[in-house]
Write a protein that holds these residues in place. Structure first.
Motif, PDB file in Angstrom:
ATOM      1  N   LEU A   5       0.821  -1.211   0.000  1.00 35.28           N
ATOM      2  CA  LEU A   5       0.000   0.000   0.000  1.00 35.28           C
ATOM      3  C   LEU A   5       0.856   1.263   0.000  1.00 35.28           C
ATOM      4  N   TYR A   6       1.960   1.238   0.736  1.00 35.45           N
ATOM      5  CA  TYR A   6       2.829   2.415   0.834  1.00 35.45           C
ATOM      6  C   TYR A   6       3.429   2.750  -0.532  1.00 35.45           C
ATOM      7  N   VAL A   7       3.993   1.743  -1.183  1.00 30.85           N
ATOM      8  CA  VAL A   7       4.580   1.965  -2.513  1.00 30.85           C
ATOM      9  C   VAL A   7       3.511   2.412  -3.507  1.00 30.85           C
ATOM     10  N   SER A   8       2.331   1.789  -3.438  1.00 31.53           N
ATOM     11  CA  SER A   8       1.258   2.135  -4.379  1.00 31.53           C
ATOM     12  C   SER A   8       0.757   3.561  -4.156  1.00 31.53           C
ATOM     13  N   LEU A   9       0.652   3.986  -2.895  1.00 28.67           N
ATOM     14  CA  LEU A   9       0.186   5.347  -2.613  1.00 28.67           C
ATOM     15  C   LEU A   9       1.164   6.389  -3.146  1.00 28.67           C
ATOM     16  N   ILE A  10       2.461   6.143  -2.970  1.00 23.05           N
ATOM     17  CA  ILE A  10       3.462   7.079  -3.511  1.00 23.05           C
ATOM     18  C   ILE A  10       3.387   7.109  -5.036  1.00 23.05           C
ATOM     19  N   ALA A  11       3.221   5.932  -5.638  1.00 22.76           N
ATOM     20  CA  ALA A  11       3.117   5.875  -7.103  1.00 22.76           C
ATOM     21  C   ALA A  11       1.899   6.650  -7.596  1.00 22.76           C
TER      22      ALA A  11
END
Length: 486
Positions: free
Chosen positions: A261-267
């Motif tokens: 979720l963290y990587v996806s939110l930044i993306a």
């Protein structure tokens, strides 16, 4: 006869059937097309379809069933009492297949005759030396019962392949003859041809549905098997991910969910503003010449392989963030971080947002724009108050599609974010995602029946549920708020 040659022969028969069927139809009507119910081409199509389709269906079913039936037959020849202690039947069958392939190669090279295989006049050591001459290794611990099974495996494969060739050619010729005999001026060839094509289209649709069902069921069955070996409560509620092959593993999913979720939110924080603003510019402000150049260039990003993005993250973005942000601020010292993977992944999914949003904005009727301008609104006010609300459901769907793409990404995370499973809010620390751990748990020589390997299927099912929920949300939003214009 190889599979490719057999398929080519069936295609040749089908092409010949088309030509002969068309000629027979014309001959039956004595050259007067008005006497034919259908155009001559439909008669030829009927012959070609009856020749090729049943033959290819039989070939596909035969190739699917043959390995399972032969392996079941050969497995019965391998009693546990005559195998090495603790031997796995799957590994033994791998040896059987390898030896059978080696026998084929030795025979092809002229080092062994069919009579030697059939009568077993050559002892095992002699056969081993002949196989070694052509580069096929046969271990010294191969038991005679395994070699006998390999011989039987090869014999059954040969017989089955010969039977398939005969059966496929027979049904192709039977279909050819049956279709040719039906050709008469009153024969409704067009109806038959179109019905055949309709059945083929339905079959193609069913293949897609069956594939989806098969993927889901395979994940569900292996996940159930995993939960029989590992407590579901520990998987869903533990905050530690520490797999240890051999026992004593902590397989809590939350560190992986958090990293995903963290990587996806930044993306998404990178892709949504850039992609949306680019779509607005291309749809409302750019000239036709600029749009014709900028839109294809922007969509090139979608065609770059993800491994290239991963290398870009590893070599360029990661070191830059470490040297100019993380180390000077004292919040990180590694080039692998959530921020690295998120930024590069955001660049990758920009086309998903921009291209879809651009198409959706262009689909808004021009009459809405004209009405807004007629009321005295400026172009920016029209975009904010008319066009964007009208296009909102489609834009939200595009964003959720980009989110699904980000959640399922692997290579960028492997090279950009590292493989550390942890719960942290520092974006300059290395973390990992669900997809990365699926790959790592299934890589290498692992015991498939262990919870450390089966956990990959539980992770895959969890990821599938996440993306499914996102797609359902997108579908609900689009259906609820969709505007339809005449």
């Amino acid at each position: 006869m190889t599979i490719g040659l057999l398929a080519a022969l069936v295609l040749v028969l089908a092409i010949g059937g088309f030509i002969l069927g068309r000629m027979r139809a014309l001959k039956s009507a004595k050259g007067d097309l008005r006497k034919l119910h259908s155009l001559p081409g439909y008669y030829g199509q009927t012959v070609a379809l009856f020749t090729a389709v049943p033959a290819f269906l039989l070939m596909a079913l035969w190739l699917l069933a043959q390995p399972a039936l032969i392996e079941a037959r050969v497995t019965q020849m391998l009693p546990a009492s005559e195998l090495p202690e603790g031997a796995n039947i799957g590994l033994v069958m791998s040896d059987v297949r390898r030896i059978a392939e080696g026998l084929d190669l030795v025979i092809a090279r002229g080092r062994l005759s069919e009579d030697d295989i059939a009568t077993m006049r050559a002892d095992l050591s002699d056969i081993r030396s002949r196989m070694a001459d052509v580069g096929v290794a046969l271990g010294s611990n191969v038991k005679p019962v395994v070699f006998q099974a390999a011989k039987e495996y090869r014999t059954l494969n040969t017989l089955a392949h010969t039977g398939m060739v005969i059966a496929v050619l027979a049904i192709a010729l039977a279909g050819f003859g049956f279709a040719m005999l039906r050709i008469r001026p009153e024969f409704r060839a067009r109806n038959v041809s179109e019905s055949f094509v309709k059945v083929l289209l339905i079959g193609a649709s069913l293949v897609a549905i069956a594939t989806t069902v098969g993927i889901v069921l395979s994940l569900v069955f292996e996940t159930v098997h995993f939960f029989q070996l590992y407590p579901a409560a520990d998987f869903f509620f533990s905050l530690t991910w520490n797999p240890k092959f051999g026992g004593g593993s902590d397989l809590g999913i939350w560190p992986l969910i958090w990293g995903t979720l963290y990587v996806s939110l930044i993306a998404l924080a990178v892709a949504v503003p850039v992609g949306l603003f680019a779509a607005i510019y291309l749809a409302e402000y750019a000239s036709k010449k600029v749009r014709a150049i900028a839109k294809p260039l922007l969509e090139v990003l979608a065609g770059i392989p993800t491994i290239v993005y991963g290398l870009f993250a590893l070599i360029t973005v990661g070191p830059m963030l470490r040297d100019y942000f993380a180390q000077p601020l004292g919040i990180g010292s590694s080039s692998s971080s959530v921020m690295t993977a998120g930024l590069v992944m955001g660049i990758m999914i920009i086309p998903f947002v921009s291209s879809l949003s651009d198409d959706i904005i262009n689909a808004v009727p021009q009459s809405l724009r004209d009405g807004s301008y007629g009321l005295g609104a400026t172009q920016s006010e029209t975009i904010k108050q008319v066009i964007m609300p009208a296009a909102l459901p489609g834009i939200v769907g595009a964003i959720l599609l980009a989110a699904s793409r980000a959640i399922g990404e692997t290579m960028i995370v492997v090279l950009g974010a590292g493989a550390a499973a942890k719960l942290s809010v520092n974006p300059f620390e290395a973390m990992t995602t669900v997809t990365v751990k699926i790959v790592s748990q299934l890589t290498g020589d692992t015991e498939f029946a262990s919870p450390e390997t089966l956990v990959a299927f539980a992770l895959g099912l969890t990821l599938f549920v996440f993306t499914l929920v996102l797609n359902i949300i997108a579908l609900i939003i689009v259906r609820k708020y969709r505007e339809q214009y005449e």
